[in-house]
Design a protein around this motif. Structure first.
Motif, PDB file in Angstrom:
ATOM      1  N   CYS A  79      15.443 -10.543  18.784  1.00  0.00           N
ATOM      2  CA  CYS A  79      14.183 -12.189  18.749  1.00  0.00           C
ATOM      3  C   CYS A  79      13.539 -12.344  19.473  1.00  0.00           C
ATOM      4  CB  CYS A  79      15.044 -12.331  17.742  1.00  0.00           C
ATOM      5  SG  CYS A  79      14.337 -13.510  16.038  1.00  0.00           S
ATOM      6  N   ARG A  80      14.440 -11.588  20.652  1.00  0.00           N
ATOM      7  CA  ARG A  80      13.658 -11.841  22.024  1.00  0.00           C
ATOM      8  C   ARG A  80      12.244 -12.087  22.661  1.00  0.00           C
ATOM      9  NH1 ARG A  80      15.607  -7.678  23.851  1.00  0.00           N
ATOM     10  NH2 ARG A  80      17.379  -8.824  24.552  1.00  0.00           N
ATOM     11  N   ARG A 101      18.421 -18.720  27.648  1.00  0.00           N
ATOM     12  CA  ARG A 101      18.508 -17.315  27.796  1.00  0.00           C
ATOM     13  C   ARG A 101      19.908 -16.872  28.500  1.00  0.00           C
ATOM     14  NH1 ARG A 101      13.346 -13.551  28.182  1.00  0.00           N
ATOM     15  NH2 ARG A 101      14.760 -12.146  28.165  1.00  0.00           N
ATOM     16  N   SER A 137      18.599 -16.013   9.907  1.00  0.00           N
ATOM     17  CA  SER A 137      18.820 -14.399  10.630  1.00  0.00           C
ATOM     18  C   SER A 137      19.834 -13.818  10.802  1.00  0.00           C
ATOM     19  CB  SER A 137      17.756 -14.606  11.746  1.00  0.00           C
ATOM     20  OG  SER A 137      18.261 -15.234  12.388  1.00  0.00           O
ATOM     21  N   LEU A 138      20.419 -12.706  10.906  1.00  0.00           N
ATOM     22  CA  LEU A 138      21.734 -11.940  11.152  1.00  0.00           C
ATOM     23  C   LEU A 138      21.329 -11.063  11.615  1.00  0.00           C
ATOM     24  CD1 LEU A 138      24.579 -12.075  10.394  1.00  0.00           C
ATOM     25  CD2 LEU A 138      24.191 -10.028   8.362  1.00  0.00           C
ATOM     26  N   ALA A 139      22.553 -10.573  12.751  1.00  0.00           N
ATOM     27  CA  ALA A 139      22.219  -9.489  14.019  1.00  0.00           C
ATOM     28  C   ALA A 139      23.533  -8.768  14.127  1.00  0.00           C
ATOM     29  CB  ALA A 139      21.734 -10.040  15.352  1.00  0.00           C
ATOM     30  N   LEU A 151      22.892 -18.204  26.197  1.00  0.00           N
ATOM     31  CA  LEU A 151      22.665 -17.868  25.292  1.00  0.00           C
ATOM     32  C   LEU A 151      23.153 -15.936  25.292  1.00  0.00           C
ATOM     33  CD1 LEU A 151      19.130 -17.966  23.599  1.00  0.00           C
ATOM     34  CD2 LEU A 151      21.376 -18.914  22.514  1.00  0.00           C
ATOM     35  N   PHE A 158      11.927 -17.987   7.029  1.00  0.00           N
ATOM     36  CA  PHE A 158      11.774 -17.173   8.528  1.00  0.00           C
ATOM     37  C   PHE A 158      10.501 -16.669   9.149  1.00  0.00           C
ATOM     38  CE2 PHE A 158      12.029 -14.504  12.227  1.00  0.00           C
ATOM     39  CZ  PHE A 158      13.246 -14.548  13.431  1.00  0.00           C
ATOM     40  N   LYS A 164      21.586  -6.259  19.793  1.00  0.00           N
ATOM     41  CA  LYS A 164      21.667  -7.426  18.915  1.00  0.00           C
ATOM     42  C   LYS A 164      19.913  -7.205  17.891  1.00  0.00           C
ATOM     43  CE  LYS A 164      25.050  -9.158  21.275  1.00  0.00           C
ATOM     44  NZ  LYS A 164      25.306  -8.200  21.929  1.00  0.00           N
ATOM     45  N   ALA A 196      22.219 -16.234  12.691  1.00  0.00           N
ATOM     46  CA  ALA A 196      21.321 -17.711  13.730  1.00  0.00           C
ATOM     47  C   ALA A 196      20.402 -18.873  12.841  1.00  0.00           C
ATOM     48  CB  ALA A 196      20.751 -17.006  14.860  1.00  0.00           C
ATOM     49  N   LEU A 203      17.904  -7.363  14.649  1.00  0.00           N
ATOM     50  CA  LEU A 203      17.746  -8.189  12.932  1.00  0.00           C
ATOM     51  C   LEU A 203      18.272  -7.551  11.808  1.00  0.00           C
ATOM     52  CD1 LEU A 203      15.325 -10.932  14.225  1.00  0.00           C
ATOM     53  CD2 LEU A 203      17.536 -11.215  13.932  1.00  0.00           C
ATOM     54  N   LEU A 228      14.127 -23.208  22.729  1.00  0.00           N
ATOM     55  CA  LEU A 228      13.704 -22.329  23.001  1.00  0.00           C
ATOM     56  C   LEU A 228      12.000 -22.301  23.140  1.00  0.00           C
ATOM     57  CD1 LEU A 228      16.269 -19.269  21.744  1.00  0.00           C
ATOM     58  CD2 LEU A 228      16.020 -19.889  24.442  1.00  0.00           C
ATOM     59  N   ILE A 255      26.017 -11.555  14.221  1.00  0.00           N
ATOM     60  CA  ILE A 255      25.952 -12.529  14.589  1.00  0.00           C
ATOM     61  C   ILE A 255      24.789 -13.586  14.048  1.00  0.00           C
ATOM     62  CG2 ILE A 255      24.751 -14.359  16.988  1.00  0.00           C
ATOM     63  CD1 ILE A 255      26.194 -12.244  17.191  1.00  0.00           C
TER      64      ILE A 255
HETATM   65  C1  LIG Z   1      21.016 -13.007  15.401  1.00  0.00           C
HETATM   66  C2  LIG Z   1      20.188 -14.171  16.612  1.00  0.00           C
HETATM   67  C3  LIG Z   1      19.007 -14.775  16.049  1.00  0.00           C
HETATM   68  C4  LIG Z   1      17.853 -14.656  17.387  1.00  0.00           C
HETATM   69  N1  LIG Z   1      17.030 -15.651  17.197  1.00  0.00           N
HETATM   70  C5  LIG Z   1      16.427 -16.199  17.731  1.00  0.00           C
HETATM   71  C6  LIG Z   1      14.617 -16.630  17.653  1.00  0.00           C
HETATM   72  O1  LIG Z   1      14.875 -17.113  17.118  1.00  0.00           O
HETATM   73  N2  LIG Z   1      14.239 -17.569  19.363  1.00  0.00           N
HETATM   74  C7  LIG Z   1      14.480 -16.580  20.200  1.00  0.00           C
HETATM   75  O2  LIG Z   1      13.588 -17.056  21.322  1.00  0.00           O
HETATM   76  N3  LIG Z   1      15.755 -15.680  20.789  1.00  0.00           N
HETATM   77  C8  LIG Z   1      16.371 -15.871  19.241  1.00  0.00           C
HETATM   78  N4  LIG Z   1      17.933 -15.620  20.000  1.00  0.00           N
HETATM   79  C9  LIG Z   1      18.179 -14.557  21.240  1.00  0.00           C
HETATM   80  C10 LIG Z   1      18.204 -13.504  21.820  1.00  0.00           C
HETATM   81  O3  LIG Z   1      17.501 -12.427  20.631  1.00  0.00           O
HETATM   82  C11 LIG Z   1      18.598 -12.957  22.852  1.00  0.00           C
HETATM   83  O4  LIG Z   1      19.568 -12.643  22.154  1.00  0.00           O
HETATM   84  C12 LIG Z   1      18.293 -13.815  24.154  1.00  0.00           C
HETATM   85  O5  LIG Z   1      16.835 -14.326  24.944  1.00  0.00           O
HETATM   86  C13 LIG Z   1      18.834 -14.341  25.038  1.00  0.00           C
HETATM   87  O6  LIG Z   1      19.255 -12.595  26.119  1.00  0.00           O
HETATM   88  P1  LIG Z   1      17.938 -11.741  26.802  1.00  0.00           P
HETATM   89  O7  LIG Z   1      18.370 -12.885  27.966  1.00  0.00           O
HETATM   90  O8  LIG Z   1      18.215 -10.685  26.538  1.00  0.00           O
HETATM   91  O9  LIG Z   1      16.572 -12.464  26.469  1.00  0.00           O
HETATM   92  C14 LIG Z   1      18.437 -15.054  18.040  1.00  0.00           C
HETATM   93  C15 LIG Z   1      18.904 -13.941  18.728  1.00  0.00           C
HETATM   94  C16 LIG Z   1      20.210 -13.097  17.943  1.00  0.00           C
HETATM   95  C17 LIG Z   1      21.235 -12.393  18.200  1.00  0.00           C
END
Ligand SMILES: Cc1cc2nc3c(=O)[nH]c(=O)nc-3n(C[C@H](O)[C@H](O)[C@H](O)COP(=O)(O)O)c2cc1C
Length: 190
Positions: A58-59, A71, A25-27, A74, A42, A33, A121, A35, A90, A119
């Motif tokens: 993706c959250r 989190r 995946s790409l964000a 991340l 995926f 962020k 992933a 996607l 996660l 980003i």
């Molecule tokens: C490209 C990309 C892919 C992601 N893929 C997932 C995923 O598959 N599962 C997941 O739980 N979080 C994923 N995340 C992380 C969440 O989007 C988020 O960054 C994380 O939950 C921390 O931020 P938050 O506390 O604001 O949610 C991904 C983030 C990015 C940038």
């Protein structure tokens, strides 16, 4: 390097994603962020269609799972405070509600000024029968990163992160096993 070529990165990477057997995946690095590119593995992993995922953070896969520590790490990584790449386990949920442990790998794509533009992933489902599939996944991820690096370099974008770290599948397996055990031992996780 003109911004025009940077804007072509999602299309360039989508083609690479489509030829890969692992979830990618790409964000966009801006705003929340969202996607902007994902591939069929995926969708197969999560059970969601492309239309249901593109444009979202993706959250949403976490639903109300308690991923507090992971989190935070991340978020720190995404705020440019952490290492060049990150790998965290996660709790996620598939579209049918089935919980799974998602081993998430992320790496930043930066321009020549050091600004994060995208980003990258990759997601891997940790299960009890994973040692061989996990070793194969590590090889695929390394190969994907190796292909992405020159593809984005043409637009002046640098993929951060160490290929060596991804390639070390023995330590990756050990790390994932440990994470799975920790999650099992920490009581009801779902
Ligand atoms: C490209 C990309 C892919 C992601 N893929 C997932 C995923 O598959 N599962 C997941 O739980 N979080 C994923 N995340 C992380 C969440 O989007 C988020 O960054 C994380 O939950 C921390 O931020 P938050 O506390 O604001 O949610 C991904 C983030 C990015 C940038």
């Amino acid at each position: 390097m003109c911004d025009h070529s940077v804007s072509l990165i999602p299309d360039t990477l989508q083609k690479l994603f489509d030829n890969s057997s692992i979830a990618l995946s790409l964000a966009d690095a801006g705003q929340d962020k969202p996607l902007i590119a994902i591939n069929t593995p995926f969708c197969n992993l999560t059970g969601y269609t492309k239309n249901e995922i593109i444009g979202r953070n993706c959250r949403f896969l976490q639903k109300n799972a308690d991923n507090t520590i992971a989190r935070k790490e991340l978020r720190e990584f995404l705020d440019n405070k952490g290492d060049l790449s990150i790998r965290k386990a996660l709790i996620n949920f598939k579209s049918d509600g089935t919980p799974f442990i998602n081993l998430l790998y992320m790496s930043r794509l930066c321009d020549s000024k050091g600004n994060t533009r995208f980003i990258l992933a990759s997601q891997f489902e940790i299960s009890n029968s994973y040692p061989e599939t996990f070793a194969h996944y590590g090889i695929e991820l390394q190969s994907t990163v190796q292909k992405i690096t020159p593809a984005v370099a043409q637009a002046g974008i640098i993929l951060e992160g160490s290929i060596r770290a991804i390639a070390n599948s023995t330590s990756m397996i050990a790390q994932a096993k440990l994470t799975l055990e920790e999650l099992k031992n920490s009581g009801p996780v779902f």
